[in-house]
Design a protein around this motif. Structure first.
Motif, PDB file in Angstrom:
ATOM      1  N   UNK A 357      70.781-106.595  29.249  1.00 21.92           N
ATOM      2  CA  UNK A 357      70.449-105.211  28.882  1.00 21.92           C
ATOM      3  C   UNK A 357      70.509-105.152  27.367  1.00 21.92           C
ATOM      4  N   UNK A 358      69.366-104.965  26.729  1.00 23.33           N
ATOM      5  CA  UNK A 358      69.261-105.138  25.272  1.00 23.33           C
ATOM      6  C   UNK A 358      68.475-104.003  24.611  1.00 23.33           C
ATOM      7  N   UNK A 359      68.610-103.904  23.287  1.00 22.11           N
ATOM      8  CA  UNK A 359      67.824-102.929  22.534  1.00 22.11           C
ATOM      9  C   UNK A 359      66.435-103.480  22.254  1.00 22.11           C
ATOM     10  N   UNK A 360      65.480-102.576  22.109  1.00 27.39           N
ATOM     11  CA  UNK A 360      64.108-102.968  21.760  1.00 27.39           C
ATOM     12  C   UNK A 360      64.101-103.785  20.472  1.00 27.39           C
ATOM     13  N   UNK A 361      63.264-104.820  20.446  1.00 23.79           N
ATOM     14  CA  UNK A 361      63.160-105.667  19.250  1.00 23.79           C
ATOM     15  C   UNK A 361      61.926-105.366  18.423  1.00 23.79           C
ATOM     16  N   UNK A 362      61.141-104.376  18.856  1.00 21.43           N
ATOM     17  CA  UNK A 362      59.834-104.178  18.208  1.00 21.43           C
ATOM     18  C   UNK A 362      59.870-103.102  17.119  1.00 21.43           C
ATOM     19  N   UNK A 363      61.082-102.578  16.806  1.00 26.41           N
ATOM     20  CA  UNK A 363      61.273-101.680  15.657  1.00 26.41           C
ATOM     21  C   UNK A 363      60.297-100.502  15.652  1.00 26.41           C
ATOM     22  N   UNK A 364      60.215 -99.787  16.777  1.00 25.07           N
ATOM     23  CA  UNK A 364      59.371 -98.595  16.829  1.00 25.07           C
ATOM     24  C   UNK A 364      57.902 -98.892  17.024  1.00 25.07           C
ATOM     25  N   UNK A 365      57.545-100.176  17.080  1.00 18.53           N
ATOM     26  CA  UNK A 365      56.130-100.536  17.209  1.00 18.53           C
ATOM     27  C   UNK A 365      55.725-100.876  18.646  1.00 18.53           C
ATOM     28  N   UNK A 366      56.643-100.760  19.618  1.00 13.61           N
ATOM     29  CA  UNK A 366      56.317-101.144  20.995  1.00 13.61           C
ATOM     30  C   UNK A 366      55.033-100.451  21.458  1.00 13.61           C
ATOM     31  N   UNK A 367      54.887 -99.166  21.097  1.00 12.68           N
ATOM     32  CA  UNK A 367      53.725 -98.394  21.539  1.00 12.68           C
ATOM     33  C   UNK A 367      52.407 -98.961  21.027  1.00 12.68           C
ATOM     34  N   UNK A 368      52.283 -99.200  19.722  1.00  9.35           N
ATOM     35  CA  UNK A 368      51.009 -99.709  19.199  1.00  9.35           C
ATOM     36  C   UNK A 368      50.776-101.159  19.647  1.00  9.35           C
ATOM     37  N   UNK A 369      51.841-101.955  19.712  1.00  6.48           N
ATOM     38  CA  UNK A 369      51.667-103.340  20.179  1.00  6.48           C
ATOM     39  C   UNK A 369      51.160-103.342  21.624  1.00  6.48           C
TER      40      UNK A 369
END
Lengths: 390, 390
Positions: A357-369
């Motif tokens: 169980x971890x924090x997102x690694x995409x720094x707020x960019x998960x949506x555009x990626x």
């Protein structure tokens, strides 16, 4: 053919294989695709002509002339990725490997309705493409994430609670007309799950992405693909009743929903009632970062409530990774700790022994990626590439 | 290629197409598979020679000689389907369309351990094949459902709570050696979900099969295929904490688990405490059928508890059908009513507007139908058919 499966052409098959970035010889491509030598040659020539594939040096050889290898050239075309929230619009231009070439973050009001919001976003997008020195004719498509339920097949929102005026709006048609390219639309959390999975957890077949912001939602990756359910409503966990949850009225009309107990607004309201300066998720995160003990305890309690719901999801889906994203998740370890505490206590050992169980690694960019990934996936599984190259 | 996807050969592709029972011409097969005319001819000849495909008369024609059609011949080979419970073994011989040719229901004790149980089952199975006038050399495989968690890749049970002595037992190896054919093993509820889906809900892409017996478990069908999760533990809903559930100790060590509150043994214990003659799920069903008011109320309450957990599953997975099976489900409408009441109250309208919650239609045969389906699916997606026909 299994339901949901779609036959794709040889061109897509070759690109899919090369998409991992590893150069391969024609012989290897033939072996891996099962295509005849002559078919591989014809397809590779088509892809070379379109610039989607480039020569990539020679393979090592045990004797004789070493064979030439070919590699995917993701820069050959571009995508537009649009991540819309209640109050933000993040627009990115990416290549076909979802590498961000340019990005723009805007404050908007989704409640202005589809016309004004989409017109504005299309203008920003066109400028952004120009800014990268590319042209909209190089677009293979536009991907959009919206903060509400979406019928993925038609690209229309379905009674989205925080998007007044958007119900059944033809988002794909409207943007497509402005930008002159196909548009794919999905719920923001599904898109975030796609992005996090493709860029950070490509080797994981079973992943849940949980967004904790003003609202709470999840994206379900099972056997390597996003699962949207019968009406595209899969992952809508914000209105699940929390076991032992307080009797709080939710905006959906029920009481004790996860969102009404543990969403960003709920946490802020609780902190405000305790006399702290909290109105939004950002205020909550700021208080947690300042080390305020009441904020720490409240966020951890919210984590426990989310954990109660996720424990059930873990038993049901047996994921190997749960990723936490969204504005409240920026409060970090305190939210995670509450979630972990309950999930590891309430799920069976078989389902949790390898669970991270971890924090997102995409720094707020998960949506555009994810929006970009959705476009490229569609290009390579729908026959669109075959149509594009004739 | 997407993760989890496996490339299958042209032979399998042709059979998959014909598996729906509709005869097709060679031209239609070419069009639908995308194969060259000569490849289709070669594959069809191979399938005709093996008896898997037969001529099926002429297609209608608008002029000229009408083209001949070909049909799948499911009787060409057979499967063995084995459904093992705590106290029963149901063995069936089926054709490749999962039509049951012969069936045998036995009382066993799974706690006797894998050696005695599997030796016995293999003997029964061999006799049953003989009884149908077929030969074990005609088997394409054996499918087995076991009442516990199973690592589907290896076919070995993983710490199964009600199967002492079976942990990590090589079920596939043991049965394969006795019957001389490949063996596939899965959890009983996954197998039941496969069977119910293939035979009664083939047009439904998103289905949950919930078995309510001594234990409670679910099988998840999403986008048309069974989803087993990272360790094969998906659908293990029996040990989810029931919201507001009583403080009952469960055999898993936690308290308030769904199974400890609403499983067959839990209901029987509650009825026995009220002075009624109830020890097993069958006793519970008998009391309900006799119209005993206490039994009706208790079963309906169990349905409500199951509904609390399923409401979360509905929000998470957005299925269009939930099928109730297992011995307690034979109590019928009273259990269903409790489940429906809570699911429709606690899930979002978008997820429930087209949701059906129904009783199993396979009359106790979901397990063997699913075991057979698993074998045929594997034959046509693993390259096994290509290996078999050289």
């Amino acid at each position: 053919m299994a339901a949901g499966e779609r036959r794709t052409g040889d061109l897509s098959g070759v690109v899919q294989l090369l998409r991992d970035g590893q150069p391969r010889t024609r012989a290897e491509l033939g072996q891996l695709t099962g295509l005849a030598r002559s078919t591989v040659s014809a397809r590779v020539d088509q892809l070379l002509a379109a610039g989607l594939v480039t020569p990539a040096g020679e393979a090592s050889s045990t004797g004789g002339r070493p064979p030439a290898t070919l590699a995917f050239h993701p820069g050959a075309r571009i995508t537009l990725a649009i991540d819309l929230g209640a109050t933000h619009a993040r627009v990115a231009v990416t290549d076909l490997a979802s590498t961000v070439l340019a990005e723009h973050l805007d404050t908007i009001a989704i409640s202005d309705g589809p016309g004004p919001v989409l017109d504005h976003v299309a203008k920003v997008a066109a400028k952004l493409v120009e800014h990268t020195g590319r042209h909209t004719s190089e677009l293979v498509g536009v991907g959009v994430g919206l903060p509400g339920p979406v019928d993925h097949a038609t690209g229309r929102p379905t009674n989205p609670p925080i998007m007044p005026g958007w119900d059944d709006a033809d988002v794909a048609g409207h943007l497509g007309a402005l930008l002159g390219t196909p548009v794919l639309v999905d719920n923001d959390v599904n898109v975030m799950a796609l992005g996090e999975h493709a860029t950070e957890f490509a080797d994981v077949d079973h992943l849940l992405f949980v967004k904790v912001a003003t609202g709470i939602g999840a994206g379900v990756i099972s056997d390597g693909a996003i699962r949207r359910g019968a009406q595209g409503a899969a992952g809508d966990v914000g209105h699940i009743a929390v076991p032992g949850g307080r009797d709080v009225l939710c905006r959906c009309g029920n009481t004790g929903c996860l969102e009404a107990v543990a969403g960003g607004r709920a946490i802020a309201a609780e902190l405000a009632a305790a006399g702290l300066p909290a109105l939004t998720s950002a205020d909550v995160v700021a208080l947690v970062r300042s080390g305020d003990v009441t904020a720490l305890r409240t966020v951890r309690d919210a984590g426990r409530a989310i954990g109660e719901v996720l424990a059930t999801c873990v038993s049901m889906l047996n994921p190997s990774v749960i990723v936490l994203g969204g504005s409240v998740a920026e409060a970090g370890e305190h939210l995670l700790a509450g979630i972990r505490e309950v999930v590891y206590r309430r799920s069976l050992p078989l389902a949790t022994q390898h669970l991270r169980i971890v924090s997102s690694r995409t720094k707020g960019r998960a949506g555009v990626l994810g929006a970009s990934t959705m476009v490229v996936d569609h290009l390579l599984t729908s026959g669109a590439l075959e149509d594009m190259l004739g």
